[in-house]
Enzyme design. Structure first.
Site, PDB file in Angstrom:
ATOM      1  N   SER A 661     -46.853  22.231 -12.358  1.00  0.00           N
ATOM      2  CA  SER A 661     -48.112  22.127 -12.613  1.00  0.00           C
ATOM      3  C   SER A 661     -48.200  22.344 -14.311  1.00  0.00           C
ATOM      4  O   SER A 661     -49.146  22.213 -14.969  1.00  0.00           O
ATOM      5  CB  SER A 661     -49.114  22.792 -12.174  1.00  0.00           C
ATOM      6  OG  SER A 661     -48.933  24.238 -12.267  1.00  0.00           O
ATOM      7  N   LYS A 704     -58.163  27.614 -12.460  1.00  0.00           N
ATOM      8  CA  LYS A 704     -57.509  27.606 -13.723  1.00  0.00           C
ATOM      9  C   LYS A 704     -58.706  27.392 -14.976  1.00  0.00           C
ATOM     10  O   LYS A 704     -58.429  27.852 -15.766  1.00  0.00           O
ATOM     11  CB  LYS A 704     -56.364  26.320 -13.727  1.00  0.00           C
ATOM     12  CG  LYS A 704     -55.142  26.483 -12.665  1.00  0.00           C
ATOM     13  CD  LYS A 704     -54.227  25.536 -12.848  1.00  0.00           C
ATOM     14  CE  LYS A 704     -52.828  25.890 -12.139  1.00  0.00           C
ATOM     15  NZ  LYS A 704     -52.037  24.673 -12.019  1.00  0.00           N
TER      16      LYS A 704
END
Length: 807
Positions: A661, A704
């Site tokens: 990611s 996040k």
């Protein structure tokens, strides 16, 4: 109060896209108290179809395996679905063990209709109590005593007559029959019938002595012949006495058993057992007679040995008296003995004794004729339990055998109860990985568990789905005795459910997590003295749960605030990007920024992944870096060597880095270094890329974003800060209310990008550039600057190679 929405920067998502709200007014109720209950299997159509099929098909091997993570509500659904089906099934039979009079170590099985086992056992107990008084009374009667004494007297008279006849015959020959304490003897007598002394016998003529000796021998031979008849006569007497005892006992037993039979005329199995019982009681009537003074019971009192009549009792292994429908059993500890039962022992004078009355049932016995639900993981972790279950299902019978004997650890000869025919459905519950591992490694698994029922992890979040979910919330609250929820609270629970699974278009199907949230909200509503659970109570439960688990997160953010972990939320730097990572601790997860840096220089085309070189990078992360190398080569060096050496690193990272990611952030750092364009530090980046430059979705997007927001807020929001995410993650956004409010006020922004070029344009504030008709990137664009740098390095590398070759 009207909320002012400031316009978002170009490419940023509108605040309404950051959290899909559930409007309380759309739910159509005031509190969940007014909602009807709903099946807990809401949204599980696929699993229900499999359950209905597996439970309905009456064929061997079609047992079920229910797939799904723990806490998703499999047990609750099974109790409802299987419980309803079991209630419509015939009530299962009772199972009993009785003494085997031919082979005492092999107790017999007695199968009776539901409820009749206990009834018959109680009736037999009452019968035995009656016999304890009736049989001794019958043997005390004058008629029995007279007949028994006559039998005894007859044999004695017969023996006495035989001896007297020999005595008379001996007397006629001048010989006396002498009776000693242990035997008989013959001796000569004189005319006065007195025994001759040895010296007197020696004075007789030799012919007379020989005649006497011959007569004594003949008499002795005749005596022995007659004495051999005595045991036969006594046996005949004993047989006559035994027949008398049977006749006497039969008169009592038959009368009482005839009364017992009247209650079981419609049950052949009970009548058959009564017939066996009648013969056994008649044959062993002496068990009911008083014991003598020297008996074990008299010497030691109650010794633990079987009491009089114990062998005639019935051990009711499983009774379904007072129940309706087939049994549904959930076995919490499925080890060997709890599955197939056991034979208990009792210590007596230093030894262990047992009998059929100490046989105890297992879960297979209790569920026989119905349904047995087992946790697959617990079953597999108990020694030999899995093999025991498979053996019973293959054989179609339950054999009670101690594990010690199965493993040949004992040499004694314990009871061997007759196996009980087995007919039931076994339902195993476990996660998907366990199901697939069993399918792969156990060849018998698919033959015995042919029907998988796979539970959905998520539910659809459309208008109908939200209403059904609200009914589910109300059902769970009532089931657990919780307060009703108002519609504002239900709306927040729905939003939190979607947020928990990171999908604004789905709802969490995990009933355990939902129930826990409702219980915590109920607690806080009670603390506040509210009769109904409101939105504040639900939000308090959410916040307090996060606070309880957030110590590590807070320490991490404090390290960033104090400058121990270096993270910039302002300014611009070349080759430096704020990536985003997620920490998962049990059920809690949080995001935090991590600095990613890249350096580039003239080289041979190798990109050094420092994490991989130090063995801190996982396979997926290494794969992502390799994709970056391929992308750079295909985009900028199709007609020339990739004369590049670069290094990538997660700064201040001391643990393993896994996942791809961060590959978008790593690529942006590399391109920034190559283009010599600074990267905005007020925007954090997450997303993976493929070889074609497309940005792919990632997990943990909400955590996040919120992690970087918390760090920026602590340092002071500037209005330009934000997070860049893959465009494909838009449906997953369910951000916190405070973050949405900041975005609404224009103080924080979320950028959704679909390609690397879109990301570069935002991060570098420079157009990425597309190739023109001549195949060239425009001068001054990001891609143009990168390609120019790589071409320059390629020419330098070529010149260096030529110079090295002397050309």
């Amino acid at each position: 109060m009207t909320r002012t929405v400031k316009p978002a920067p170009v490419g940023a998502l509108a605040p309404v896209q950051l959290r899909r709200r559930c409007e309380p007014a759309s739910l159509g109720f005031e509190t969940t108290a007014g909602l009807a209950d709903i099946d807990l299997a809401v949204g599980q159509a696929r699993a229900l179809e499999a359950l209905q099929f597996g439970l309905g098909i009456d064929r061997s091997g079609f047992n079920l395996f229910v797939l799904g993570p723990a806490g998703i509500g499999k047990d609750s659904v099974l109790r409802e679905v299987v419980g309803r089906l079991a209630a419509r099934q015939p009530t299962a039979d009772d199972w009993c063990y009785v003494h085997n009079f031919r082979e005492p170590n092999r107790p017999r099985v007695l199968r009776l209709p539901a409820g009749m086992g206990r009834r018959l056992a109680d009736a037999v107990d009452r019968l035995l109590e009656a016999l304890l008084g009736a049989i001794p009374a019958a043997f005390e009667q004058e008629g029995y005593r007279a007949r028994a004494e006559a039998i005894e007297r007859d044999v004695k008279e017969r023996e006495a007559a035989t001896i007297n006849a020999l005595r008379v015959a001996a007397q006629q020959q001048g010989i006396a029959l002498i009776e000693t304490p242990t035997s008989y003897a013959f001796a000569p007598v004189n005319a006065q019938a007195e025994l001759l002394k040895p010296d007197e016998f020696q004075q007789l003529p030799e012919a007379r002595q020989q005649a006497i000796r011959a007569a004594i021998d003949a008499l002795h031979e005749e005596l022995q012949k007659q004495l051999r008849q005595f045991p036969l006569w006594r046996r005949e007497s004993q047989e006559r006495l035994r027949a008398l005892n049977r006749e006497t006992a039969a008169a009592v037993v038959t009368q009482l058993l005839d009364e017992l039979r009247t209650g079981y005329r419609d049950c052949p199995a009970a009548l058959a057992h009564i017939e066996v019982l009648q013969e056994a009681l008649i044959d062993h009537a002496t068990d009911f007679l008083p014991q003598g003074e020297n008996s074990v019971q008299a010497l030691f009192g109650h010794t633990g040995l079987p009491l009089p009549g114990q062998r005639f009792r019935i051990n009711v292994l499983v009774s379904h008296a007072g129940t309706e429908g087939a049994p549904l059993i959930f076995e919490a500890l499925p080890h060997h003995a709890n599955l197939v039962g056991r034979v208990e022992h009792q210590a007596h004078l230093g030894t262990l004794i047992t009998d059929f009355g100490m046989i105890r049932p297992g879960a297979l016995h209790r569920a026989n004729g119905g349904y047995l639900v087992l946790d697959a993981l617990k079953l597999l972790t108990q020694p030999f339990a899995w093999e025991t279950l498979k053996r019973a299902l293959r054989a179609g019978a339950i054999a009670i055998e101690p594990l010690e004997r199965t493993l040949s650890l004992i040499s004694t000869s314990p009871l061997e109860p007759e196996p009980i025919p087995l007919r039931l459905k076994v339902i195993l519950c476990g996660d998907r990985l366990l199901y697939y591992l069993l399918s792969l490694h156990d060849p018998e698994f698919q033959a015995l568990f042919k029907v998988p029922a796979d539970f959905e992890d998520t539910l659809d979040r459309d208008e109908t789905g939200q209403v059904r979910f609200a009914r589910l919330i109300g059902t769970l609250a009532r089931r657990d005795g919780l307060r009703a929820l108002d519609r504002e609270a239900v709306a927040l629970v729905i939003e939190q459910s979607a947020r928990g699974i990171e999908d604004a278009e789905k709802l969490d199907g995990h009933l355990g997590r939902l129930t826990d949230l409702l219980k915590e909200a109920d607690h806080w509503a009670g603390e506040a003295g509210h009769a109904v659970i409101g939105r504040v109570a639900v939000q308090t439960a959410i916040d307090r749960r996060a606070r309880r688990a957030s110590r590590i997160r807070d320490e991490l953010y404090e390290a960033i605030r104090r400058g121990t972990l270096l993270i910039d939320t302002r300014g611009r730097h070349i080759g430096q990007v704020n990536g985003l990572s997620v920490i998962r601790l049990g059920e809690y997860s949080c995001g935090h920024p991590v600095r990613i840096t890249a350096t580039t220089r003239l080289g041979s085309g190798k990109i050094v992944d420092i994490e991989r070189e130090t063995e801190l990078g996982g396979a997926l992360h290494s794969k992502g870096v390799m994709i970056l190398s391929a992308l750079l080569a295909s985009r900028y060096a199709r007609a020339q060597p990739l004369s590049l050496s670069a290094s990538l690193v997660f700064e201040q990272s001391y643990g393993e880095v896994e996942g791809d990611s961060a590959s978008l952030a790593e690529l942006c750092a590399l391109i920034s270094s190559l283009a010599e364009l600074p990267v905005r530090q007020d925007i954090a980046v997450t997303g993976s890329v493929n070889q074609l430059g497309h940005v792919q979705p990632i997990g943990g997007v909400n955590e996040k974003i919120e992690g970087f927001f918390d760090v920026c807020r602590a340092a002071g929001l500037t209005g330009g800060q934000g997070v860049m995410i893959p465009d494909a993650n838009r449906p997953h956004l369910m951000l916190r209310e405070d973050l949405v409010e900041a975005a609404t006020a224009g103080r924080f922004h979320i950028y959704a990008v679909g390609t690397v070029d879109e990301a570069l344009a935002v991060l570098l504030d420079t157009a990425a550039g597309e190739r023109d008709e001549a195949g060239e990137f425009p001068v001054g664009t990001v891609n143009g600057r990168v390609e120019h740098t790589l071409r320059t390095w390629a020419l330098l590398a070529l010149q260096m190679n030529q110079g090295g070759n002397g050309e």
